[in-house]
Design a protein around this motif. Structure first.
Motif, PDB file in Angstrom:
ATOM      1  N   ILE A 175       0.835  -1.203   0.000  1.00 28.22           N
ATOM      2  CA  ILE A 175       0.000   0.000   0.000  1.00 28.22           C
ATOM      3  C   ILE A 175       0.869   1.251   0.000  1.00 28.22           C
ATOM      4  CG2 ILE A 175      -1.608   1.364   1.405  1.00 28.22           C
ATOM      5  CD1 ILE A 175      -2.844  -1.314   2.312  1.00 28.22           C
ATOM      6  N   LEU A 176       1.859   1.262   0.845  1.00 24.19           N
ATOM      7  CA  LEU A 176       2.726   2.437   0.991  1.00 24.19           C
ATOM      8  C   LEU A 176       3.578   2.660  -0.259  1.00 24.19           C
ATOM      9  CD1 LEU A 176       3.681   1.714   4.673  1.00 24.19           C
ATOM     10  CD2 LEU A 176       2.176   3.549   3.885  1.00 24.19           C
ATOM     11  N   HIS A 177       4.016   1.584  -0.902  1.00 27.68           N
ATOM     12  CA  HIS A 177       4.772   1.722  -2.147  1.00 27.68           C
ATOM     13  C   HIS A 177       3.879   2.289  -3.255  1.00 27.68           C
ATOM     14  CE1 HIS A 177       7.580   0.887  -5.387  1.00 27.68           C
ATOM     15  NE2 HIS A 177       6.613   0.243  -6.016  1.00 27.68           N
ATOM     16  N   CYS A 178       2.662   1.766  -3.358  1.00 23.92           N
ATOM     17  CA  CYS A 178       1.751   2.188  -4.431  1.00 23.92           C
ATOM     18  C   CYS A 178       1.297   3.638  -4.287  1.00 23.92           C
ATOM     19  CB  CYS A 178       0.532   1.275  -4.459  1.00 23.92           C
ATOM     20  SG  CYS A 178       0.908  -0.435  -4.930  1.00 23.92           S
ATOM     21  N   THR A 179       1.390   4.186  -3.084  1.00 19.74           N
ATOM     22  CA  THR A 179       0.951   5.561  -2.839  1.00 19.74           C
ATOM     23  C   THR A 179       2.120   6.514  -2.618  1.00 19.74           C
ATOM     24  OG1 THR A 179       0.714   5.071  -0.475  1.00 19.74           O
ATOM     25  CG2 THR A 179      -1.244   4.803  -1.851  1.00 19.74           C
ATOM     26  N   TYR A 180       3.335   6.052  -2.905  1.00 23.03           N
ATOM     27  CA  TYR A 180       4.583   6.822  -2.771  1.00 23.03           C
ATOM     28  C   TYR A 180       4.935   7.146  -1.320  1.00 23.03           C
ATOM     29  CZ  TYR A 180       3.576   7.621  -7.744  1.00 23.03           C
ATOM     30  OH  TYR A 180       3.287   7.456  -9.078  1.00 23.03           O
ATOM     31  N   CYS A 181       4.247   6.539  -0.377  1.00 23.72           N
ATOM     32  CA  CYS A 181       4.485   6.874   1.028  1.00 23.72           C
ATOM     33  C   CYS A 181       5.672   6.116   1.619  1.00 23.72           C
ATOM     34  CB  CYS A 181       3.224   6.642   1.856  1.00 23.72           C
ATOM     35  SG  CYS A 181       1.878   7.772   1.414  1.00 23.72           S
ATOM     36  N   ASP A 182       6.323   5.287   0.814  1.00 19.01           N
ATOM     37  CA  ASP A 182       7.592   4.698   1.240  1.00 19.01           C
ATOM     38  C   ASP A 182       8.760   5.618   0.888  1.00 19.01           C
ATOM     39  OD1 ASP A 182       7.427   4.382  -1.501  1.00 19.01           O
ATOM     40  OD2 ASP A 182       8.135   2.306  -1.520  1.00 19.01           O
ATOM     41  N   GLN A 183       8.424   6.785   0.309  1.00 21.66           N
ATOM     42  CA  GLN A 183       9.427   7.800  -0.009  1.00 21.66           C
ATOM     43  C   GLN A 183       9.400   8.902   1.054  1.00 21.66           C
ATOM     44  OE1 GLN A 183      11.557   7.308  -2.684  1.00 21.66           O
ATOM     45  NE2 GLN A 183      10.476   5.331  -2.678  1.00 21.66           N
ATOM     46  N   PRO A 184      10.529   9.615   1.272  1.00 23.45           N
ATOM     47  CA  PRO A 184      10.588  10.614   2.361  1.00 23.45           C
ATOM     48  C   PRO A 184       9.587  11.758   2.218  1.00 23.45           C
ATOM     49  CG  PRO A 184      12.798  10.035   1.603  1.00 23.45           C
ATOM     50  CD  PRO A 184      11.848   9.416   0.636  1.00 23.45           C
ATOM     51  N   GLU A 185       9.313  12.195   0.966  1.00 23.78           N
ATOM     52  CA  GLU A 185       8.414  13.329   0.753  1.00 23.78           C
ATOM     53  C   GLU A 185       7.367  12.977  -0.308  1.00 23.78           C
ATOM     54  OE1 GLU A 185      10.659  17.368   1.496  1.00 23.78           O
ATOM     55  OE2 GLU A 185      11.792  16.182   0.032  1.00 23.78           O
ATOM     56  N   PRO A 186       6.408  12.149   0.049  1.00 24.66           N
ATOM     57  CA  PRO A 186       5.416  11.712  -0.943  1.00 24.66           C
ATOM     58  C   PRO A 186       4.576  12.855  -1.506  1.00 24.66           C
ATOM     59  CG  PRO A 186       4.752  11.076   1.277  1.00 24.66           C
ATOM     60  CD  PRO A 186       6.161  11.550   1.375  1.00 24.66           C
ATOM     61  N   GLU A 187       4.361  13.909  -0.711  1.00 21.68           N
ATOM     62  CA  GLU A 187       3.548  15.026  -1.199  1.00 21.68           C
ATOM     63  C   GLU A 187       4.162  15.646  -2.450  1.00 21.68           C
ATOM     64  OE1 GLU A 187       3.073  14.967   3.355  1.00 21.68           O
ATOM     65  OE2 GLU A 187       4.680  14.722   1.882  1.00 21.68           O
ATOM     66  N   LYS A 188       5.491  15.761  -2.492  1.00 22.13           N
ATOM     67  CA  LYS A 188       6.162  16.338  -3.662  1.00 22.13           C
ATOM     68  C   LYS A 188       5.998  15.436  -4.884  1.00 22.13           C
ATOM     69  CE  LYS A 188       9.666  19.149  -1.330  1.00 22.13           C
ATOM     70  NZ  LYS A 188      11.127  19.408  -1.170  1.00 22.13           N
ATOM     71  N   ILE A 189       6.064  14.119  -4.677  1.00 14.77           N
ATOM     72  CA  ILE A 189       5.888  13.180  -5.789  1.00 14.77           C
ATOM     73  C   ILE A 189       4.467  13.280  -6.338  1.00 14.77           C
ATOM     74  CG2 ILE A 189       5.957  10.752  -6.470  1.00 14.77           C
ATOM     75  CD1 ILE A 189       8.013  10.300  -4.247  1.00 14.77           C
ATOM     76  N   TRP A 190       3.500  13.394  -5.425  1.00 23.67           N
ATOM     77  CA  TRP A 190       2.112  13.524  -5.878  1.00 23.67           C
ATOM     78  C   TRP A 190       1.911  14.819  -6.666  1.00 23.67           C
ATOM     79  CZ3 TRP A 190      -1.532  10.179  -6.618  1.00 23.67           C
ATOM     80  CH2 TRP A 190      -1.527   8.975  -5.900  1.00 23.67           C
ATOM     81  N   GLN A 191       2.481  15.894  -6.221  1.00 25.83           N
ATOM     82  CA  GLN A 191       2.338  17.156  -6.942  1.00 25.83           C
ATOM     83  C   GLN A 191       2.942  17.056  -8.338  1.00 25.83           C
ATOM     84  OE1 GLN A 191       0.501  19.610  -6.210  1.00 25.83           O
ATOM     85  NE2 GLN A 191       0.070  19.216  -4.043  1.00 25.83           N
ATOM     86  N   GLN A 192       4.095  16.406  -8.451  1.00 28.42           N
ATOM     87  CA  GLN A 192       4.723  16.215  -9.762  1.00 28.42           C
ATOM     88  C   GLN A 192       3.848  15.351 -10.657  1.00 28.42           C
ATOM     89  OE1 GLN A 192       8.500  14.150  -9.690  1.00 28.42           O
ATOM     90  NE2 GLN A 192       9.099  14.975 -11.679  1.00 28.42           N
ATOM     91  N   TYR A 193       3.276  14.290 -10.089  1.00 27.23           N
ATOM     92  CA  TYR A 193       2.381  13.426 -10.860  1.00 27.23           C
ATOM     93  C   TYR A 193       1.172  14.215 -11.371  1.00 27.23           C
ATOM     94  CZ  TYR A 193      -1.414  10.189 -11.786  1.00 27.23           C
ATOM     95  OH  TYR A 193      -2.482   9.552 -12.367  1.00 27.23           O
ATOM     96  N   LEU A 194       0.580  15.035 -10.524  1.00 24.80           N
ATOM     97  CA  LEU A 194      -0.584  15.814 -10.928  1.00 24.80           C
ATOM     98  C   LEU A 194      -0.231  16.786 -12.048  1.00 24.80           C
ATOM     99  CD1 LEU A 194      -2.237  16.576  -7.455  1.00 24.80           C
ATOM    100  CD2 LEU A 194      -2.800  14.754  -9.076  1.00 24.80           C
TER     101      LEU A 194
END
Length: 401
Positions: free
Chosen positions: A167-186
């Motif tokens: 679950i955490l891998h699929c939602t980028y939450c295994d990374q230190p700053e998942p919010e930044k990854i989500w913003q880039q994806y959006l």
């Protein structure tokens, strides 16, 4: 559970509150969750209060109790939480729905399964109706039944932790700053959607094993997915998500298509689905397992035998990287192109205009995965030529090179 995993779970809760629901300071939050998820709900609520939530209301569900009811009688909606949900949605509350998929061995009538699935969607439907889709998200939480199904090949004592890791891998939450990854994806997805809109495709063709299907988009439709914007509110309806989609014209689908992954419908697994369309309508259908459930879905109402969604998803997403079949639509649909029978998601037209434009209406929306590494999808341009959108399961990087 190791301490590192606990920190990642806190990141996951933060992503659901800040990215998924897009919670604003002073805004109430409603959480719908199974009773087995109490510990994680507490973490989500704490993140909401840190963000300045005005209040946190929780609607609890007991999937096991619901299943037991279906053994004795037709599910009742007299105690539905929809009125309370409508009131919170009208007050501008954000909404998070958490699911922990359950799997059952007992037999219950297919019609009862369908009715229970509809009742269980009533809270989310209320927020969609009164919140315009913004400020809400759907996500999953690890549970024993789900872990036992997905990780049946490893020792039982390790399954829950492995599911949380997935679950955490699929939602980028295994990374230190998942919010930044989500913003880039959006941002990347917004560019892709804008480019595809600029191409003004007249039709789409799907080809692959047991698949030869053509469809068109509803009149004036545009590419959707990744996030919903309403004023200054931005939310991500599904965590995780990897899809962009259109609403097919109700009467356009012609040909046949094979569903490539099992469908989990209210705990019932349907496998080997094949659909044939004529003038948009499903005219032939079959399933290798649980045909009665498929029959019930298609026979729900006038619109349940027409398409409401056609989504593009790359076969090489973080979800696909796990190498696991999740038996949960939220995850499997974001590792595979998919279609949906039933209602269109949006737009805000009245019933008459939706019909005129070719948008489907139904009381159900059932996603079915059709992607594979052998699927190709092409779009027809206004001059009659065709260009590739997806080849052998890989999205062509149109607009995001």
């Amino acid at each position: 559970m190791n301490a590192g995993l606990g920190e990642q779970i806190c990141r996951y809760a933060r992503v659901l509150v800040q990215i998924g629901a897009g919670l604003k300071p002073g805004q109430p939050l409603c959480i719908e969750a199974p009773v087995s998820a109490e510990e994680f709900v507490l973490v989500v609520a704490e993140e909401a209060w840190k963000k300045g939530a005005a209040d946190v209301a929780v609607f609890w569900r007991s999937p096991l109790l619901e299943r037991r009811e279906m053994q004795y009688r037709t599910p009742q909606n007299a105690l539905t939480l929809q009125p309370e949900a409508e009131e919170l949605a009208k007050q501008g509350a954000a909404f998070i729905r958490l699911d922990a998929p359950q799997f059952y061995e007992d037999e219950v009538p297919a019609e009862r399964v369908r009715l229970r699935a509809q009742i269980n969607s009533s809270v989310r439907a209320a927020f969609r109706k009164y919140g315009g889709g913004a400020g809400q998200t759907l996500a999953c939480v690890a549970g024993k039944s789900w872990a036992n199904r997905v990780f049946a090949d490893i020792p039982e004592a390790e399954r829950m932790e492995r599911l949380w890791e997935a679950i955490l891998h699929c939602t980028y939450c295994d990374q230190p700053e998942p919010e930044k990854i989500w913003q880039q994806y959006l941002e990347t997805t917004a560019r892709r959607k804008a480019y595809l809109d600029s191409r003004h495709y007249q039709a789409f063709h799907y080809s692959g094993p047991d698949t030869d299907l053509t469809l068109k988009a509803a009149d004036g439709d545009f590419w959707k997915g990744s996030c919903v914007r309403k004023g200054d509110m931005i939310s991500v309806p599904n965590i995780p998500t990897q899809e962009i989609f259109i609403s097919p014209h109700k009467y356009s689908a012609e040909g046949q298509i094979a569903v490539t992954k099992p469908l989990n419908y209210a705990g019932e697994i349907v496998e080997g689905i094949r659909l044939t369309f004529s003038q948009g309508r499903v005219v032939q259908w079959s399933a290798d397992r649980n045909q009665k459930i498929l029959d019930s879905i298609i026979g729900t109402d006038e619109g349940s035998c027409y398409l409401g969604e056609a989504a593009l998803v790359d076969e090489y997403t973080p979800i696909a990287e796990t190498g696991r079949l999740f038996y949960e639509t939220l995850y499997d649909e974001n590792a595979s192109c998919h279609i949906a029978l039933g209602s269109t998601i949006g737009p805000p037209f009245d019933k008459q205009e939706k019909e005129q434009r070719g948008y489907n209406a139904s009381s159900v929306h059932v996603d079915m995965m059709v992607g594979s590494k052998e699927l190709t999808i092409r779009g027809q341009l206004p001059d009659g030529s065709w260009e590739d959108l997806l080849v052998n399961g890989r999205l062509i990087p149109l607009g995001v090179e």
